[in-house]
Write a protein that holds these residues in place. Sequence first.
Motif, mmCIF file in Angstrom:
data_model
loop_
_atom_site.group_PDB
_atom_site.id
_atom_site.type_symbol
_atom_site.label_atom_id
_atom_site.label_comp_id
_atom_site.label_asym_id
_atom_site.label_seq_id
_atom_site.Cartn_x
_atom_site.Cartn_y
_atom_site.Cartn_z
ATOM 1 N N CYS A 224 -4.007 8.915 -0.859
ATOM 2 C CA CYS A 224 -3.147 9.061 0.516
ATOM 3 C C CYS A 224 -4.673 10.674 0.878
ATOM 4 O O CYS A 224 -3.664 11.569 0.205
ATOM 5 N N ARG A 398 1.252 1.883 3.354
ATOM 6 C CA ARG A 398 1.989 3.333 3.577
ATOM 7 C C ARG A 398 1.855 3.586 2.575
ATOM 8 O O ARG A 398 1.553 3.084 1.126
ATOM 9 N N CYS A 399 1.651 5.728 2.200
ATOM 10 C CA CYS A 399 1.586 5.989 0.968
ATOM 11 C C CYS A 399 2.997 6.294 0.691
ATOM 12 O O CYS A 399 4.057 6.393 1.441
ATOM 13 N N GLY A 403 4.790 8.460 3.480
ATOM 14 C CA GLY A 403 4.009 7.341 4.066
ATOM 15 C C GLY A 403 3.067 7.054 4.851
ATOM 16 O O GLY A 403 2.985 6.394 5.906
ATOM 17 N N LYS A 404 2.731 7.991 5.009
ATOM 18 C CA LYS A 404 0.480 7.892 5.670
ATOM 19 C C LYS A 404 0.530 6.815 5.025
ATOM 20 O O LYS A 404 0.228 5.986 3.997
ATOM 21 N N THR A 405 -1.186 6.545 6.001
ATOM 22 C CA THR A 405 -1.701 5.210 5.212
ATOM 23 C C THR A 405 -2.994 5.762 3.978
ATOM 24 O O THR A 405 -3.404 6.560 3.866
#
Length: 591
Positions: A224, A398-399, A403-405
Amino acid sequence: MRFSRIFGHTLKEAPSDVQAVSHQYLVRAGYIHQVAAGLFSYLPLARRVLNKIERILHDEMAMIGAQEITMPVVLPADIWQESGRWYQIGSELTKLKDRKDHDMVLAMTHEEALCDLARKYVRSYKELPQLVYHIQTKWRDDPRPRAGLIRVREFKMKDSYSLDTSWEGLDKQYRAHYQSYFNIFNRCGLDVLAVKSDTGMMGGKIAHEFMYLTPIGEDTIIFCDSCGYNSNRQVAEFKKPEIVEEELKPVEKIETPDCKTIDELADFLKIPASKTAKAVFMVATIQENNETETEKFILAIVRGDMTLNETKLQNAVGAKDLRPAHVDEITAVGAVPGFGSPVGVKGAYVVVDDLAAEAPNLVGGANEEGFHLLNLNCGRDFKADLVTDIVAAEAGFRCPVCGKTLDAEKAVEVGNIFKLGTRYSESMNVNYQDEKGKLQPVIMGSYGIGVGRLLSCVVEQHHDNYGIIWPITIAPFQVHMVLLQDKKSPDAENAAEKIYEELQAAGVEVLLDDRKESPGTKFNDADLIGVPIRLTVGKRSLDKGGVEFKVRGSNDSAIIPLDETVVKIKEQIALLEAEIAESIKVVEYKE
RNA sequence: CGGAAUGUUGCCUAGUGGCUAAGGCGCCUGCUUUGGGAGCAGGAAAUCGGAGGUUCGAGUCCUCUCAUUCCGACCA
């Protein structure tokens, strides 16, 4: 060293079955010779590089208080039987008999040997902690060696082993290695990433791998960019998509001709793959004890838009081995390949991914050719023996932290560190007496670096279209002198010989190309071999006032006077060394 | 272990059933040349991966086998 005396020679063309860039250059420049699949001879140039890498390894090991020992490559089978690995590892472990008919093994790593040593020499808590290491040959009968030195069968490994009385002690040694490994790789000029990894055949609790990112790598790293989370794909986690709550609907059997795959099914029913349940049939080998193992039929359920991660499944069911089930094994439990689900299946251990377990009203197989069931719900329509995360993380997911890509990249594993805990000390009775006189198992860690793999990864990172560009720290020589002879005058030769002597007297490692070859040949060989500093001595350079000085990989060259050569070279070596030293930083430890 | 490809001199290649297996690089000898893989002349080096078969005749076709490489499975 005089070039004319070197054992080995360069090649203009690489053998046709050599693919990887590092493999090509190492072969063409005369560093390595392949003896058989995954078996290499190291010629003098390579040996010099290996010696330098090993020096760095010794140096860094000393800095964290490790003591060098040596354990044998051929080991008696009984200690491997004690640890259980004699039974757990397949044909990758080579077993042989000595003349007295005793079972022996070729060490693929040295936990057993170390444990056997430790239990004989470690008696009291007063003698702990300890840290020992060696740089020793490992043999792994790999089914598919590839890419030159990247994946071989016989290789040298620096392996260290820590012995502690507490988990805190282990943690300390583990973190010391974590930093030490960055130092080692950076000192060799290699950029690496530490990622969380599976413990695999080593066993134990926590493990990190040190990865060099490259498309020729065989491992996939999930990472991430936003928060820095990273992990080997084998164990990478991710935030599962949100479940859309629905009212549970009754099961309905429908005809779905020729819908054997999730794609066909989703197409046919005009629903997204996420509304389906994928059934994967596997057979796990479970080690009951050292003597017996049993096979267990596993029915794994993941949501249709996800991929099963076999490592996660294997770990979840505690299997030694996992393979796809044969068709007759699938039909034997009452399931139908292509139309499978746990409904009506008997004798299968059902493992359901947590996402699939919660997702409502999925379409799954009816275990009848040409039919599926609508609205399957885990718990209502079929029972899960185990619900846990068994799907593979992928780029775009999602991480798990922020939660990011997530992103994915290929990598080669150049080192690893394992918190073994008591995995070996308990099975092999490696105990010490604590303050109260009570026997306690030693808490262990093991830490490895593949030396040849490291070498080849450095070549992967440091090369151009002409050849290798060695970091000064591990280059076979520091200076490559190209002597361009002149028939009419011995000046160039005399100057070269003089500088050669002076540099050697000053402790500089010089390769003098004294061959009667054309300039083109010599320059091309110099580029190919990749020594960081090049000195050219010829009529032209002398006319300009000295020798030509050039750093490999740079386009600039300069003429330096003969009497300043040694000083200038020393300066340049120091400069290149300082550049490497600057790349060594304190890294933050990430669990 | 599954799938694919390739084995001709130290390396790269040509040779597609028919004369003594050809060329380039490299190697050896001699001459010449010396700032980016020089030139000329001469030479050594191949049981065409191995075994068996088809054929009047096999590097070439067939069968088996071995080895290597690539993809997958596996693996640190």
